[in-house]
Design an enzyme around this catalytic site. Structure first.
Site, mmCIF file in Angstrom:
data_model
loop_
_atom_site.group_PDB
_atom_site.id
_atom_site.type_symbol
_atom_site.label_atom_id
_atom_site.label_comp_id
_atom_site.label_asym_id
_atom_site.label_seq_id
_atom_site.Cartn_x
_atom_site.Cartn_y
_atom_site.Cartn_z
ATOM 1 C CD GLU A 134 85.478 54.787 27.171
ATOM 2 O OE1 GLU A 134 86.146 53.822 26.804
ATOM 3 O OE2 GLU A 134 85.823 55.968 26.980
ATOM 4 C CD GLU A 241 86.685 61.203 29.605
ATOM 5 O OE1 GLU A 241 87.208 61.031 28.485
ATOM 6 O OE2 GLU A 241 86.502 60.266 30.411
#
Ligand code: GLA
Length: 331
Positions: A134, A241
């Protein structure tokens, strides 16, 4: 009946491996499902910086080791998650004894010794690592997300993380991992980042698409565009995910106590379409990991809406297959 149930990992053996995120608690709760359905495991939290090195040079590998032991005993592969992230990293990493920010050199040294210790410990046992998580900013025109890593080291903190990880285990596949990955603006920035890393010869071997989606979107068209775009970089993709919330992101209701028939139908429809796409891109996708196992536990309970449950998976709260499951294994 469960004896006859198809297995996700067996059904997809010729396409990609199928993973699940687990904890030391959920690996016991879900052991039956995990053994039969999934061939790749990710620690949901137990390998994050703050968990492994809560204090300077004080490592706690107890939970991570427990997960590794479970994987080894049951012949499951492990994806490592995650080495460098702005979240779940204790503040000591960035400060000195006087509470001031450390220098670039000091932070690089801390980063390297953490990566060496962690990746080194599981060398040869973890086939892929989410090295940087991220690092791209979401909405604005800003390219990289403001973080202590960026502020103190500069943009090449990303290069360094990959280089250190590669030194620590030259055989591990190294991934850049991010969310909102289908959003056209963010996607461009992720692709720019990966391309720049490739151009500089940084050892990056794959792109992790988190895929925290919901039953309303992103649309299949958006997902396909994203897969096409990412595939053009020539690196393997992992869906890292995956979960499909039954709520729109803006939906703040807290009065839904069980998923409606319409929600479950829409979810089955969405999973069906998404896995059709994943199958179509099997040449590029090597792993599809769910961010959990069954609906009795998900990080989406209470997030982003406190006091609200969610039902994002293929198995229900009783660990029974949902319509979504049957659509995913039926092709
Ligand atoms: C991000 C991280 C994961 C996890 C989820 C929420 O996607 O990569 O490790 O923290 O948020 O569970």
């Amino acid at each position: 009946m469960n004896e006859q149930l198809p297995s996700l990992m067996d059904t997809y053996r010729d396409h990609f491996s199928i993973g699940a995120a687990i904890s030391t608690r959920t690996m016991d709760v879900y052991s039956d499902l995990i053994l039969k359905q999934f061939d790749s495991l990710t620690a949901e939290n137990e390998m994050k910086f703050a968990e492994l090195q809560p204090e300077p040079s004080h490592y706690d590998f107890s939970k991570a080791d427990t997960i590794m032991g479970f994987a080894r005993e049951n012949g499951k592969k492990v994806r490592g998650h995650t080495l460098v992230w702005h979240n779940q990293t204790t503040n000591w990493v960035f400060t000195n004894a006087e509470g001031e920010l450390v220098t670039r050199e000091e932070l690089l040294e801390r980063m390297q010794s953490h990566i060496e210790t962690v990746v080194g410990r599981y060398k040869g046992q973890i086939y892929a690592w989410d090295v940087v998580n991220e690092a791209i900013e979401d909405h604005s025109e800003t390219y990289l997300r403001p973080s202590k890593w960026l502020q103190i080291i500069g943009p090449d903190f990303i290069d360094k993380a990959f280089e250190y990880a590669h030194l620590a285990d030259p055989d591990a596949l190294l991934f850049y991992n991010d969310y909102n990955e289908t959003n056209p603006t963010k996607r461009k920035k992720i692709i720019r980042l990966v391309r720049e890393l490739q151009d500089r010869g940084v050892p990056i071997h794959g792109i992790g698409l988190q895929a925290h989606w919901n039953i309303y979107g992103p649309s299949l068209a958006e997902i396909e565009e994203a897969l096409q775009d990412y595939a053009s970089l020539g690196l393997p993709l992992h869906i890292t995910e995956l979960d499909l919330s039954v709520f729109r992101f803006e939906d703040r209701r807290t009065d839904v106590k069980e998923p409606s028939h319409a929600m479950l139908e829409a979810q089955a429809e969405a999973y069906d379409g998404i896995f059709q796409l994943f199958r179509a891109y099997r040449a590029h996708i090597d792993n599809v990991t769910f961010w959990g196992v069954a609906d009795d536990y998900t990080w989406l309970d209470d997030f982003p809406v406190r006091g609200r449950k969610n039902w994002p998976f293929l198995f229900d709260e009783q660990h029974k297959p949902k319509e979504s499951f049957f659509r995913v294994v039926d092709f």
